[in-house]
Design an enzyme around this catalytic site. Structure first.
Site, mmCIF file in Angstrom:
data_model
loop_
_atom_site.group_PDB
_atom_site.id
_atom_site.type_symbol
_atom_site.label_atom_id
_atom_site.label_comp_id
_atom_site.label_asym_id
_atom_site.label_seq_id
_atom_site.Cartn_x
_atom_site.Cartn_y
_atom_site.Cartn_z
ATOM 1 N N PRO A 9 35.257 23.575 40.079
ATOM 2 C CA PRO A 9 36.613 23.398 39.558
ATOM 3 C C PRO A 9 37.452 24.670 39.539
ATOM 4 O O PRO A 9 36.963 25.754 39.215
ATOM 5 C CB PRO A 9 36.379 22.894 38.127
ATOM 6 C CG PRO A 9 34.971 23.241 37.798
ATOM 7 C CD PRO A 9 34.225 23.212 39.105
ATOM 8 N N ARG A 17 45.569 31.330 40.070
ATOM 9 C CA ARG A 17 44.911 31.509 38.768
ATOM 10 C C ARG A 17 44.513 32.983 38.555
ATOM 11 O O ARG A 17 44.005 33.625 39.477
ATOM 12 C CB ARG A 17 43.674 30.597 38.662
ATOM 13 C CG ARG A 17 42.509 31.038 39.522
ATOM 14 C CD ARG A 17 41.310 30.124 39.475
ATOM 15 N NE ARG A 17 40.652 30.082 38.202
ATOM 16 C CZ ARG A 17 39.345 29.868 38.038
ATOM 17 N NH1 ARG A 17 38.566 29.685 39.091
ATOM 18 N NH2 ARG A 17 38.819 29.819 36.855
ATOM 19 N N TYR A 22 40.460 37.109 39.695
ATOM 20 C CA TYR A 22 39.946 36.502 40.930
ATOM 21 C C TYR A 22 40.617 37.023 42.211
ATOM 22 O O TYR A 22 40.208 36.649 43.307
ATOM 23 C CB TYR A 22 40.085 34.980 40.850
ATOM 24 C CG TYR A 22 39.305 34.392 39.681
ATOM 25 C CD1 TYR A 22 37.906 34.434 39.677
ATOM 26 C CD2 TYR A 22 39.962 33.843 38.575
ATOM 27 C CE1 TYR A 22 37.187 33.925 38.601
ATOM 28 C CE2 TYR A 22 39.246 33.326 37.498
ATOM 29 C CZ TYR A 22 37.860 33.375 37.518
ATOM 30 O OH TYR A 22 37.133 32.880 36.454
ATOM 31 N N ASN A 73 29.248 28.113 44.296
ATOM 32 C CA ASN A 73 29.945 28.684 43.150
ATOM 33 C C ASN A 73 30.349 27.489 42.285
ATOM 34 O O ASN A 73 31.388 26.867 42.517
ATOM 35 C CB ASN A 73 31.183 29.473 43.596
ATOM 36 C CG ASN A 73 31.905 30.083 42.398
ATOM 37 O OD1 ASN A 73 31.586 29.785 41.245
ATOM 38 N ND2 ASN A 73 32.891 30.924 42.673
ATOM 39 N N ALA A 76 33.197 26.784 36.442
ATOM 40 C CA ALA A 76 32.921 26.551 35.017
ATOM 41 C C ALA A 76 31.663 25.701 34.791
ATOM 42 O O ALA A 76 30.999 25.840 33.764
ATOM 43 C CB ALA A 76 34.126 25.890 34.357
ATOM 44 N N HIS A 99 29.490 34.161 42.330
ATOM 45 C CA HIS A 99 30.681 34.216 41.478
ATOM 46 C C HIS A 99 31.588 35.322 41.972
ATOM 47 O O HIS A 99 31.108 36.428 42.263
ATOM 48 C CB HIS A 99 30.303 34.455 40.009
ATOM 49 C CG HIS A 99 29.447 33.357 39.480
ATOM 50 N ND1 HIS A 99 29.959 32.119 39.163
ATOM 51 C CD2 HIS A 99 28.114 33.281 39.290
ATOM 52 C CE1 HIS A 99 28.963 31.339 38.780
ATOM 53 N NE2 HIS A 99 27.835 32.011 38.853
ATOM 54 N N ARG A 106 31.882 39.370 31.210
ATOM 55 C CA ARG A 106 32.912 38.501 30.612
ATOM 56 C C ARG A 106 32.388 37.835 29.328
ATOM 57 O O ARG A 106 31.447 38.335 28.724
ATOM 58 C CB ARG A 106 33.399 37.513 31.675
ATOM 59 C CG ARG A 106 34.027 38.246 32.870
ATOM 60 C CD ARG A 106 34.565 37.308 33.912
ATOM 61 N NE ARG A 106 35.661 36.494 33.384
ATOM 62 C CZ ARG A 106 36.129 35.404 34.012
ATOM 63 N NH1 ARG A 106 35.592 35.018 35.162
ATOM 64 N NH2 ARG A 106 37.123 34.720 33.487
#
Ligand code: DQA
Length: 149
Positions: A9, A17, A22, A73, A76, A99, A106
């Protein structure tokens, strides 16, 4: 050798985003990057992206007996999905977890990865380059396995 690159997602929102996390490259840029990497490495690559957990499970199941290696990947769903882990175990195809960001630096909730239990390697924090590293790892893992047989 056939490699399937699966993205979960919001990976389709790359370039829009959280660019500070990213990067500015779009999902299409990621596909171009992977296509070039695959050509360089001499492997066949196909892609699947979905925002829906069950669709990701279906894509893994459809890879059974068709695909030699999976780059995944789960985004979430990395941190929540037992179903994706079970699908990987079910098809038993060698897989590498990727990732884009360095999840280890994080939030606490990103420190859990269900698929890590199955994947023989995890690559984090290398941006798009991580996908190429994952393809390389699959190539050597699969050719080593073939030598052993
Ligand atoms: C991600 C990291 C995840 O924690 C996050 O939910 C994503 C992307 C990454 O590529 O860095 O959507 O998997």
């Amino acid at each position: 050798m056939k490699i399937l690159v699966i993205n979960g997602p919001n990976i389709n929102m790359l370039g829009i985003r959280e660019k500070n996390i990213y990067g500015a490259g779009t999902y299409e840029d990621l596909l171009d990057f992977c296509r070039n990497a695959a050509e360089e490495l001499g492997v066949e690559v196909s892609f699947f992206q979905s925002n829906h957990e069950g669709d990701l499970v279906d894509a893994i199941q459809h890879a059974y007996k068709v695909i030699d290696g999976i780059v995944i990947n789960p985004a979430a769903y990395t941190h929540t999905s037992v179903a994706i882990l079970d699908a990987l175990k079910a098809v038993s195809i060698p897989a590498v977890e990727v990732h884009i960001s360095d999840v280890s630096k994080r939030e606490d909730f990103r420190q859990i990865s269900y698929v890590r239990q199955y994947c023989f390697k995890t690559i984090t924090g290398m941006g798009f380059e991580g996908y190429k590293e994952a393809m390389k790892a699959l190539l050597s893992e699969i050719s080593n396995g073939a030598e052993k047989q």
